[in-house]
Enzyme design. Structure first.
Site, PDB file in Angstrom:
ATOM      1  N   GLU A 201       0.843  -1.208   0.000  1.00  0.00           N
ATOM      2  CA  GLU A 201       0.000   0.000   0.000  1.00  0.00           C
ATOM      3  C   GLU A 201       0.873   1.251   0.000  1.00  0.00           C
ATOM      4  OE1 GLU A 201      -3.263  -0.184   2.820  1.00  0.00           O
ATOM      5  OE2 GLU A 201      -4.090  -1.922   1.794  1.00  0.00           O
ATOM      6  N   GLU A 324      -4.883  -8.766  -0.352  1.00  0.00           N
ATOM      7  CA  GLU A 324      -5.660  -8.403   0.846  1.00  0.00           C
ATOM      8  C   GLU A 324      -7.105  -8.229   0.419  1.00  0.00           C
ATOM      9  OE1 GLU A 324      -4.364  -5.297   3.519  1.00  0.00           O
ATOM     10  OE2 GLU A 324      -2.248  -5.784   3.162  1.00  0.00           O
TER      11      GLU A 324
HETATM   12  O1  AHR Z   1      -5.202  -5.893   6.911  1.00  0.00           O
HETATM   13  C1  AHR Z   1      -5.126  -4.742   7.658  1.00  0.00           C
HETATM   14  C2  AHR Z   1      -4.477  -3.579   6.909  1.00  0.00           C
HETATM   15  O2  AHR Z   1      -5.284  -3.220   5.833  1.00  0.00           O
HETATM   16  C3  AHR Z   1      -3.145  -3.837   6.286  1.00  0.00           C
HETATM   17  O3  AHR Z   1      -2.100  -3.691   7.184  1.00  0.00           O
HETATM   18  C4  AHR Z   1      -3.062  -2.810   5.223  1.00  0.00           C
HETATM   19  O4  AHR Z   1      -2.256  -3.211   4.145  1.00  0.00           O
HETATM   20  C5  AHR Z   1      -4.517  -2.599   4.826  1.00  0.00           C
HETATM   21  O5  AHR Z   1      -4.837  -1.267   4.774  1.00  0.00           O
END
Ligand code: AHR
Length: 520
Positions: A201, A324
């Site tokens: 991110e 994710e």
């Molecule tokens: O999964 C929780 C968080 O969500 C992670 O650390 C991040 O990459 C995303 O914003």
């Protein structure tokens, strides 16, 4: 395919079956054609990957309790969690973050544990990070559960040199000083580093960068991902936040040749509003319907990102790795807001199954995904409370869907009426299919309607079957969940509602259910 064409394709044999199921037609009637004669891409097992971050009780307590713990463990890993993860054949684990990754310095997590520095986990709750779980603990954990390794590197506060040395430490068979340091710390043979993520991110917590800046940095870092001859580490570029297609465009235009995959992060926020996510367990039917609308947007995201990728990579060499995803609810009342601990209900299970169906459909581009997260964080597989462990409804979806790991995707064209509530509308039934290497065809059917059962009639194009068996995951209420006091409330059972006659498969799905059928 339109409904009318589909009916034509279904033919007379099917009409007889439809009649035989007359009473159920009062419920939702769904027809489909399974194109067994048009096999698609292999469903990469890594689509069933997991994300494990240094966040809340995800690693500490969830996976790692230390060798001196009273909780039964093997070399510090809790036995119950390890056994549960092995049982669902976790193919790959992504670690150490998440936002944590771009603040993580790998040298803090090697050597004698009592000499490792204590840091502050600035991303998650400001708690102390002992570094007891570091490189060796992660790589050995992956080996223990039989999973591939996905390490996310530090771009935000790291350097290409720090990253290159970590990779050397992990993978080098030489007797360089760094490789010998690994040996001195107890690991003689190099590990297999299957995937390496260049930051996380980086448009947000990983450095607040523009797409153009990250693209240049990606190329710079990726040039130093050097692994021994004869080995391969998949290089994953940090992709877009949800619907930011311009990030994908810039990164693909500038660095497609330097990457093997690009990531994508998308979280389902039930209300669509990050400030009012809502409770994981206390919700009404409108929230159920809204959640499913948001979850199914994954199809649009994968489709549009793939279309951008096609421009720069028409051969589909570069994977779209959704590393994710999952539902993000409010934390459980009384728990640390920085720990992201939430319960998990039948709603989460139905959303996960329908999302996995989307990944199957896009198996030609989606080669890995990692649900967030593995234990005790967000849409977890497993919840723990000290020595107790509970398997969530989402865990059971992963258990049901195991036969799809490595299967060949078979297109399935579904004509489903919509399930509608208020402004929210989704197809009532979601489906996917695959043929495993032993030749068994598996069909996943998800009934998203929380009230009505569904009769699904599927014509098998290019195949016939003699026998069908399956399992179902359902519950009496939308918000049913497994707790430490009632751990078996939501659990798969044998499914008796399917029949097969020649090329017609019929299944009567209960409301709010996930069914996986095996056809022989
Ligand atoms: O999964 C929780 C968080 O969500 C992670 O650390 C991040 O990459 C995303 O914003």
């Amino acid at each position: 395919m339109k409904l009318i064409e589909l009916k034509h394709a279904l033919g007379a044999g099917l009409a007889a079956v439809l009649l035989a199921h007359g009473p159920a037609m009062a419920q939702t009637a769904v027809t489909a054609v399974l194109r067994a004669d048009q096999p698609g891409a292999r469903i990469a097992p890594e689509i069933y990957g997991q994300f494990a971050e240094h966040l809340g009780r995800g690693i500490y307590e969830g996976v790692w309790v230390g060798e001196d713990s009273k909780i039964p463990n093997t070399k510090g890993y809790r036995n119950d969690v390890v056994a549960a993860l092995k049982a669902i054949h976790v193919p790959v684990v992504r670690w150490p973050g998440g936002c944590f990754a771009d603040d993580y310095h790998w040298r803090d997590g090697i050597g004698p544990r009592d000499q490792r520095p204590t840091k502050v986990n600035v991303s998650w709750g400001g708690v102390e990070e002992s570094n007891a779980f570091g490189t060796h603990e992660f790589m050995d954990f992956a080996e223990l559960i039989g999973a591939k390794t996905y390490v996310a590197g530090n771009v935000g506060t790291g350097s290409p040199r720090e990253m290159a040395e970590w990779i050397e430490y992990l993978t080098s068979p030489t007797h360089s000083t760094i490789a010998n340091q690994r040996r001195a710390n107890g690991r003689k043979e190099p590990w297999k580093l299957d995937y390496f993520g260049v930051g996380n991110e980086n448009w947000g917590c990983g450095g607040d960068m523009t797409a153009a800046h990250y693209t240049d940095l990606y190329r710079n870092f990726a040039a130093f991902i050097r692994v021994p001859p004869g080995t391969k580490t998949v290089k994953i570029a940090g992709g877009a936040n949800s619907f930011d297609y311009s990030w994908t465009e810039t990164l693909m235009a500038g660095a497609a040749k330097q990457m093997d995959a690009i990531s994508l992060h998308y979280y389902t926020i039930p209300s669509g509003d990050w400030n009012k996510k809502g409770s994981a367990t206390q919700f009404d039917e409108q929230a159920w319907a809204d959640t499913l609308v948001q979850a199914l947007r994954m199809d649009e995201l994968v489709t549009k990102n793939s279309a951008i990728m096609d421009k720069y990579d028409p051969e589909k060499r570069v994977g779209l790795d959704v590393d994710e995803w999952g539902i993000w609810h409010d934390v459980e009342p009384g728990s640390n807001p920085g720990f992201l601990y939430q319960q998990n209900t039948m709603r989460d299970a139905v959303a996960a199954a329908a999302t996995l169906n989307i990944f199957h459909k896009h198996a030609d581009r989606v080669r890995l995904t990692a649900i967030a997260q593995m234990v005790n964080v967000l849409q977890a597989m497993i919840l723990t409370d000290k020595d107790k462990m509970v398997l969530t409804p989402t865990y059971w979806v992963y258990d049901l869907y195991k036969p799809f790991q490595g299967a060949t995707q078979l297109p399935i064209e579904v004509a489903s009426p919509a399930y509608v509530l208020g402004a929210s509308s989704v197809p009532a039934v979601s489906a996917s299919a695959g043929r495993d290497p032993a030749g068994v065809t598996h069909v996943a059917l998800v009934n998203l309607d929380p009230n009505r059962s569904a009769t699904v009639t599927i014509r098998l194009a290019g195949a016939t079957g003699k026998a069908v068996k399956g399992r179902v995951l359902t519950a009496s209420t939308m918000a049913a969940y497994n707790s430490f006091d009632a751990p078996d409330r939501v659990k798969p059972a044998d499914f008796k509602g399917a029949t097969i006659k020649g090329d017609v498969l019929t299944a009567v799905l209960p409301s709010k259910a996930v069914v996986v059928l095996d056809l022989n």
